[in-house]
Design a protein around this motif. Structure first.
Motif, PDB file in Angstrom:
ATOM      1  N   LEU A 239     -21.616  -1.999  -1.785  1.00  0.00           N
ATOM      2  CA  LEU A 239     -21.303  -1.633  -0.412  1.00  0.00           C
ATOM      3  C   LEU A 239     -22.421  -0.753   0.127  1.00  0.00           C
ATOM      4  CD1 LEU A 239     -17.529  -0.784  -0.971  1.00  0.00           C
ATOM      5  CD2 LEU A 239     -18.532  -2.953  -0.223  1.00  0.00           C
ATOM      6  N   SER A 240     -22.763  -0.965   1.370  1.00  0.00           N
ATOM      7  CA  SER A 240     -23.816  -0.150   1.958  1.00  0.00           C
ATOM      8  C   SER A 240     -23.316   0.476   3.264  1.00  0.00           C
ATOM      9  CB  SER A 240     -25.060  -1.009   2.220  1.00  0.00           C
ATOM     10  OG  SER A 240     -24.729  -2.086   3.061  1.00  0.00           O
ATOM     11  N   VAL A 247     -16.504   4.185   2.365  1.00  0.00           N
ATOM     12  CA  VAL A 247     -15.111   4.515   2.009  1.00  0.00           C
ATOM     13  C   VAL A 247     -14.159   3.600   2.764  1.00  0.00           C
ATOM     14  CG1 VAL A 247     -13.316   6.282   2.198  1.00  0.00           C
ATOM     15  CG2 VAL A 247     -15.596   6.899   1.390  1.00  0.00           C
ATOM     16  N   SER A 248     -14.432   3.401   4.038  1.00  0.00           N
ATOM     17  CA  SER A 248     -13.568   2.545   4.851  1.00  0.00           C
ATOM     18  C   SER A 248     -13.575   1.110   4.331  1.00  0.00           C
ATOM     19  CB  SER A 248     -14.054   2.587   6.308  1.00  0.00           C
ATOM     20  OG  SER A 248     -13.331   1.664   7.080  1.00  0.00           O
ATOM     21  N   SER A 249     -14.756   0.623   4.022  1.00  0.00           N
ATOM     22  CA  SER A 249     -14.901  -0.726   3.508  1.00  0.00           C
ATOM     23  C   SER A 249     -14.193  -0.883   2.169  1.00  0.00           C
ATOM     24  CB  SER A 249     -16.387  -1.052   3.369  1.00  0.00           C
ATOM     25  OG  SER A 249     -16.561  -2.316   2.840  1.00  0.00           O
ATOM     26  N   LEU A 250     -14.341   0.151   1.310  1.00  0.00           N
ATOM     27  CA  LEU A 250     -13.693   0.114  -0.006  1.00  0.00           C
ATOM     28  C   LEU A 250     -12.176   0.090   0.131  1.00  0.00           C
ATOM     29  CD1 LEU A 250     -14.062   0.228  -3.089  1.00  0.00           C
ATOM     30  CD2 LEU A 250     -14.099   2.721  -2.921  1.00  0.00           C
ATOM     31  N   LYS A 253     -10.931  -3.335   1.118  1.00  0.00           N
ATOM     32  CA  LYS A 253     -10.968  -4.296   0.012  1.00  0.00           C
ATOM     33  C   LYS A 253      -9.820  -4.040  -0.951  1.00  0.00           C
ATOM     34  CE  LYS A 253     -15.846  -5.423   0.258  1.00  0.00           C
ATOM     35  NZ  LYS A 253     -15.549  -6.800   0.664  1.00  0.00           N
ATOM     36  N   ILE A 254      -9.523  -2.779  -1.201  1.00  0.00           N
ATOM     37  CA  ILE A 254      -8.392  -2.461  -2.100  1.00  0.00           C
ATOM     38  C   ILE A 254      -7.088  -2.977  -1.507  1.00  0.00           C
ATOM     39  CG2 ILE A 254      -7.042  -0.537  -3.047  1.00  0.00           C
ATOM     40  CD1 ILE A 254      -9.691   0.998  -3.366  1.00  0.00           C
ATOM     41  N   GLY A 258      -4.251  -6.065  -2.506  1.00  0.00           N
ATOM     42  CA  GLY A 258      -2.851  -5.689  -2.714  1.00  0.00           C
ATOM     43  C   GLY A 258      -2.666  -4.600  -3.742  1.00  0.00           C
ATOM     44  N   LEU A 259      -3.744  -3.829  -3.965  1.00  0.00           N
ATOM     45  CA  LEU A 259      -3.649  -2.771  -4.971  1.00  0.00           C
ATOM     46  C   LEU A 259      -3.136  -1.454  -4.385  1.00  0.00           C
ATOM     47  CD1 LEU A 259      -7.049  -3.466  -6.771  1.00  0.00           C
ATOM     48  CD2 LEU A 259      -4.771  -4.151  -7.519  1.00  0.00           C
ATOM     49  N   LEU A 260      -3.001  -1.451  -3.052  1.00  0.00           N
ATOM     50  CA  LEU A 260      -2.558  -0.196  -2.420  1.00  0.00           C
ATOM     51  C   LEU A 260      -1.487  -0.495  -1.385  1.00  0.00           C
ATOM     52  CD1 LEU A 260      -3.506   2.803  -2.664  1.00  0.00           C
ATOM     53  CD2 LEU A 260      -4.851   2.390  -0.592  1.00  0.00           C
TER      54      LEU A 260
END
Lengths: 260, 351
Positions: A239-240, A247-250, A253-254, A258-260
């Motif tokens: 991620l860049s 952080v927003s992009s991460l 993706k989480i 469906g991990l959150l």
């Protein structure tokens, strides 16, 4: 007091390891070997007991001619004599075959204490020490990080998960499998190495020890099917952007996963 | 003839390498640079426990009783470690000198060398400065055609600047007296001649180790550092530099080992062999310093990069115990003398 220290010679930690032709082990030609690091702590512990009083330290190992160097190093550090099981029939032994061989040596030697490393740097199985203890009928403790000897007993501290320590009293004779860092391992001196040439080094075969049927690939219950380098995974994404953007992009993706 | 080292010699080398790899890291060397003497009495004592200073001390004086052939592999290891403690002067030169002088002086000082209780510096008449005079307990010094053994308290030391923080040199003056003279005339000349060969041989062996270490550092760096998506070591412009160093190193090693045999056996060609060894080993090390620095690029010039620890050792060793012109002169004299025996059939001859 007699102490038996079981050593394994393993590839040097800096050796470049390549898989052999049939993919079941590493190519051993042309690489350096050394004493298994865990076993060096076991040897040092034995030598400290010897330094503190009357004790004979016997080192034992299994393997081809090159193992002589490991045993000579141990003798150079201060061990009194060595037993080398040098028998091509032992090639391909599993942990139980190795344990039966070492147990046969232990039965011949009748030591008051057997010291071994918790595991080997190459196999990492931690299987042999408890097997030897069972085969010779000795109580044992593994992952030993401290010892305190008294008459007929050794109080040991065992390293448990999460940094916890368990204190156990082990009656002697017994077997201890030591964790790395138990002590500060001494170096062999040049004088010790030269003096080691005059110390007894007995060479035995599996047949001499009565374990010919238990060793080698024929006697092994566990066989290595395949050795391979970890495969490089696909799909990694770097991620860049600014920290907030990353952080927003991460987070997105989480959530997508469906991990959150 | 079997030129290989035997199992014992290789095991001694492995033992010393394991010890030095564990104890003498670049951080340790850098730490010593920050001290007043750049030397550590504790380290010297530990080296004695291993047995290094006493390698050439006879067994009856508590040493190992070995010779230069046994020692040469270990000296290479000290070079690989960047060890600057006075192994060359005390162990490789002074111990056999004192053995040669014999008598009470040998009885008094050789056991101390073996136990690490004494450092002996040597001020050769052909060399302007004395290495490690600042930490020596005893100094072997020239005065005219005489050789004197002088206690540290009886000399005046003026330290000299160097470009290697590990190398400490000094000019030394003392008042020669009857009580300090231990040899004179032909006897002293003979001791000084062999001392020079032993010092040069030890430096050559250390230079091999230093060169090997720089090569190792450069190989590791060029295997990790990537450009155009590949390790830079995969490009010919880089790897050919390192291959050239490897070739020089491998060609130099047997020359040094032959010189060790010549010194140990007292060959008549000892001086020639030692000078050839010093030349090719230090040429390899200095060349190695240049090429490995080139392969590192700008990072190689930084203080934080460890490469310069060994580059400085290479330059220091090149200057110690005779610079190149002095050794070239000895080789030239041997080759150009009217009855020089050159060519096939004489290579392994000691005559």
């Amino acid at each position: 007091m007699k102490i038996l220290v079981c050593l394994k010679q393993v590839p040097h930690q800096d050796a470049r390891l390549d898989v052999n032709g049939d993919g079941t082990w590493i190519k051993e030609d042309g690489i350096k070997f050394e004493i298994n690091s865990y076993d060096t702590y076991a040897l040092e512990e034995a030598l400290r007991i010897k330094d503190a009083g009357e004790a004979e330290v016997v080192v034992a190992s299994i393997g081809p001619d090159r193992v002589t160097q490991a045993l000579r190093t141990a003798l150079g550090m201060g061990a009194d004599r060595a037993v080398h099981v040098n028998d091509a029939a032992c090639q391909g032994s599993d942990a139980l075959g190795i344990a039966k061989t070492l147990a046969a040596i232990a039965k011949e030697e009748s030591p008051d204490l057997i010291l071994m490393g918790l595991m080997s740097d190459d196999g990492n199985a931690s299987a042999v020490p408890p097997m030897v203890a069972e085969l010779v009928g000795m109580p044992s403790a593994t992952a030993v990080v401290a010892t305190e000897r008294s008459e007929g007993n050794i109080r040991v501290e065992r390293e448990l998960e999460g940094g916890a320590v368990e204190v156990v009293d082990v009656p002697t004779p017994c077997l201890l499998a030591v964790q790395s860092g138990l002590n500060q391992v001494r170096y062999a001196s040049l004088k010790g190495i030269m003096a080691a040439k005059k110390k007894p080094l007995d060479v035995k075969t599996a047949a001499d020890l009565g374990v010919a049927d238990a060793v080698g690939t024929a006697g092994a219950k566990v066989k290595i099917e395949k050795i391979y380098q970890p495969l490089r995974g696909e799909g990694a994404e770097i991620l860049s952007g600014s920290t907030d953007e990353i952080v927003s992009s991460l987070m997105n993706k989480i959530k997508e996963l469906g991990l959150l | 003839m079997d030129f290989r080292f035997d199992e014992d010699q290789e095991l001694l080398q492995t033992t010393v390498r394991d010890f030095l790899e564990g104890e003498i890291t670049a951080e340790v060397v850098r730490g010593l640079w920050e001290t007043k003497t750049a030397r550590s009495p504790e380290l010297w004592k530990t080296l004695a426990e291993i047995g290094l200073p006493g390698m050439l001390v006879p067994e009856e004086h508590g040493g190992m009783g070995m010779d230069e052939v046994d020692f040469v592999l270990l000296l290479e290891e000290t070079g690989r470690a960047g060890l600057a403690e006075p192994i060359v002067a005390t162990a490789a030169v002074a111990a056999p000198m004192l053995r040669g002088v014999g008598g009470d002086l040998a009885k008094q000082w050789l056991p101390k060398i073996a136990t690490g209780d004494a450092i002996v510096a040597v001020g050769h008449p052909s060399l302007p400065f004395v290495e490690d005079a600042h930490v020596a307990d005893l100094l072997l010094l020239p005065a005219g055609d005489e050789l004197h053994a002088v206690l540290a308290a009886d000399v005046e030391i003026t330290e000299q600047p160097t470009n290697d923080p590990s190398r400490r040199i000094a000019s030394v003056s003392f008042a020669a007296a009857e009580g300090t003279r231990i040899a004179s005339g032909a006897d002293a000349a003979q001791l000084w001649e062999t001392a020079f060969d032993r010092g040069a041989l030890a430096c050559a062996a250390q230079a091999l180790g230093a060169c090997d270490r720089m090569l190792q550092i450069a190989v590791e760096y060029t295997s990790e550092r990537k450009q155009f998506g590949k390790p830079i070591g995969s490009f010919q412009a880089v790897k050919h530099h390192l291959a050239a160093v490897k070739v020089k190193l491998e060609y130099a090693r047997p020359v040094v080992q032959r010189a060790a045999h010549s010194v140990a056996s007292g060959s008549a060609k000892r001086g020639l062999h030692v000078s050839m060894a010093k030349l090719v080993a230090c040429e390899a090390a200095v060349f190695g310093a240049k090429q490995t620095l080139q392969c590192h690029g700008a990072i190689g010039y930084t203080w934080e990069q460890d490469l310069h620890v060994w580059m400085r050792r290479a330059w220091s060793l090149d200057r110690s115990w005779g610079r190149s012109p002095a050794h070239l002169a000895r080789v030239r004299a041997a080759i150009l003398e009217p009855d020089a025996r050159l060519g096939a059939g004489t290579t392994f001859s000691n005559a």
